[in-house]
Design an enzyme around this catalytic site. Structure first.
Site, PDB file in Angstrom:
ATOM      1  N   SER A  32       3.997   2.505  -0.512  1.00  0.00           N
ATOM      2  CA  SER A  32       3.168   2.138  -1.668  1.00  0.00           C
ATOM      3  C   SER A  32       3.795   2.678  -2.963  1.00  0.00           C
ATOM      4  CB  SER A  32       1.752   2.673  -1.448  1.00  0.00           C
ATOM      5  OG  SER A  32       0.849   2.090  -2.341  1.00  0.00           O
ATOM      6  N   ASP A  72      -0.954  -6.788   4.728  1.00  0.00           N
ATOM      7  CA  ASP A  72      -0.996  -6.049   3.459  1.00  0.00           C
ATOM      8  C   ASP A  72      -1.198  -7.038   2.307  1.00  0.00           C
ATOM      9  OD1 ASP A  72      -0.604  -4.454   1.221  1.00  0.00           O
ATOM     10  OD2 ASP A  72       1.183  -3.453   2.000  1.00  0.00           O
ATOM     11  N   HIS A  96      -2.945  -2.803   3.802  1.00  0.00           N
ATOM     12  CA  HIS A  96      -2.044  -1.869   3.138  1.00  0.00           C
ATOM     13  C   HIS A  96      -2.096  -0.483   3.792  1.00  0.00           C
ATOM     14  CE1 HIS A  96       0.335  -0.269  -0.108  1.00  0.00           C
ATOM     15  NE2 HIS A  96      -0.567   0.643  -0.376  1.00  0.00           N
TER      16      HIS A  96
END
Lengths: 366, 366
Positions: free
Chosen positions: A147, A313, A346
């Protein structure tokens, strides 16, 4: 059990920022796991995500919660601390010990608050490089992050191309897309307009006690963006809280209590100004900004890249990493794209370690 | 130009609700387009979505905005008002003229506010059936609706199986999934905790003037859920507001201003209590609740069904409608499933009329 201790390092040389502003001085909090070898070539830099910290693995004394990537980092784990010396640094702007909006601005003698400069990913990476240099580390075996941590890893690969031999990027992107920016908007507006935020002049101890409601709404939006429709179906279904009546206006489904519980907890551990500055950092991240194209932006890279994306995601969809892979291959770079089938959205880079740890191990040991 | 006039009808017979509570009396606001034929068999019932109203088509005098499905309803349009008599009713609980939390509770002489009963989709459909009966309409040529309107249409098909010959459901589901419930949670929490909400005792005129911030956050979440990552890429990309600095903390991307503009506008036209009651209605919608299975729930249906789903709809993903189609076919029902390729997410049923209008026309004229 890792022998844990938060280390701090202060730097007195000003740091020039992408914005044109400057931090006159700054400190970084970090943690290390494992032992630095004599050649100082077994270093693995771990980069944390939006609300993470330098506490990536192990447990503190009297704490029952492990670091955020404990499943991946440790003895005999994919990032093996018997072999590697692992460093994780709290990024500038965050609230766990590194310089943040609540730090003292040397030029005024007061806390920065909303006068803190906007930071870019490049800035927090540059600040970390100074720490490594200070520690006598000129090269890393690898940099890894998911991320926002993946954005840092990519930035290391592009801007300090000689630093890392391997760069592993998970659940990330080369530029933040409007879907992610939109989710961040809820928190930005709700924090800014919360009367308790007091235009950034809140009492930082009180605010953690009470929890800033505006930040809770933003965090709820965040938690939605970290999941996916399918993961929510599996995790919560339409389960209803047994003690709430179905026809009570404020009666709750399980997913409601999940969002409520996690978002309120979050407001008791995270600083609202840090949240604003780091979401801003995420929003403006675009490694192509100073380049003509993505290919152009990636051209300085020398490291071997491993790009790990997760099928569900939505925040940083696999298509972004795939685009990177295509550009890297065109450039003749050494790069591998791995798509992990996952329902966890995610969040998979934090919770489905079983599914990708062998890819990390392989990338580190090839 | 349609000759528009909001009609109102009051009912003095109590309405028993799914919750076990009762509305002693209620009124409905509605609009009609076209002419009812002598046989009263050219009726098309249009059901509106979460924040819609009875104003589905045409323009009011001195108003520059058309009804919410004006592209679909009118002379020579898919729902041809030369041929059909179209009725659209504001649902109970909404704030455009039908009985709502701001109406007077006959038993106390005061506004209901938070004492308003929780309504289910079945309730608002039952209330509409009384209106049709009152108008001498015993059968509809079709019932059509998208999103929450699709839930109503499905409910008509199941609970009043002899009423509509055709039922057309767009961008909807047989039960609300946790992904949608999660998005609604932001608005529920932010409204409930907003000091200006005053536990439901706000001044209803003042609140429209100032706009309840808590509802704006909920609406931002709503707007995100109505779109998709791809539609946001196409609509906004990473465009930045030209007059905002990239390194200003509160500088905005185009997607930020879109969310801000639309959510603030929304707070000036919609009542917060109505918002709470209708999101609750959506959250608890599950046509299988009183049945053993989806197949069992759909077994009473006699109408010909047309299910229109949109590929990028994340709020009510095509898989839900596909599941319905499979059950309907197993039951030997007359049903058609149409998947429209769209980047517009859930919003497609409002904005991509070009892509599905012929399917509606066909369903109505077969």
């Amino acid at each position: 059990m890792l022998n844990l201790q938060t280390k701090k390092q202060k730097f007195y040389e000003p740091l020039s920022l992408e914005s044109g502003r400057m931090l006159l001085e700054y400190k970084l909090a970090y943690e290390t796991y494992g032992t630095l070898n004599a050649d100082k070539n077994n270093v693995i830099v771990v980069c944390h995500a939006l609300t993470g910290s330098h506490h990536a693995a192990g447990k503190y004394k009297n704490d029952d919660k492990s670091g955020w990537w404990d499943g991946l980092i440790g003895k005999n784990k994919a990032i093996d601390t018997d072999k590697f010396y692992v460093i994780c640094v709290s990024i500038l702007g965050s609230c766990y010990g590194s310089t943040s909006p609540l730090s003292i601005d040397k030029s005024t003698g007061k806390q920065y608050r909303l006068n803190f400069p906007v930071l870019a990913i490049s800035d927090v990476v540059k600040a970390q490089m100074r720490l490594f240099k200070h520690l006598g580390i000129n090269q890393a075996h690898a940099v890894i992050g998911g991320s926002l941590g993946g954005m840092q890893a990519l930035c290391f690969a592009i801007e300090f191309a000689d630093f890392a031999k391997n760069v592993i990027i998970l659940a990330s992107t080369y530029q933040t897309k409007p879907w992610a920016i939109a989710f961040n908007k809820i928190g930005i507006e709700a924090i800014k307009n919360d009367p308790e935020f007091k235009n950034g002049e809140y009492n930082e101890h009180e605010i953690l006690k009470n929890g800033l409601k505006g930040m809770a709404y933003g965090r709820m939006a965040g938690h939605i963006s970290f999941l996916s429709p399918d993961s929510m179906d599996k995790k919560f279904g339409r389960n209803y809280v047994k003690t709430d009546g179905l026809y009570e206006l404020f009666g709750r489904f399980s997913v409601d209590t999940y969002l409520q519980y996690n978002s309120i907890n979050f407001t008791k551990r995270f600083d609202p100004l840090s949240y604003l500055y780091i979401t801003k950092m995420m929003n403006i991240f675009d490694c192509t900004r100073h380049y003509d194209s993505l290919e152009d932006a990636l051209s300085p890279i020398k490291a071997k890249l491993t790009l790990i994306a997760f099928s569900s995601d939505l925040l940083f969809p696999p298509s972004c990493m795939q685009q990177m892979q295509e550009s890297l291959l065109k450039l003749g770079k050494n790069s591998k794209f791995i798509l992990i089938d996952s329902d966890y959205g995610h969040d998979a880079f934090l919770v489905e370690i079983d599914k990708f740890q062998n890819h990390v191990r392989e990338a580190l040991n090839e």
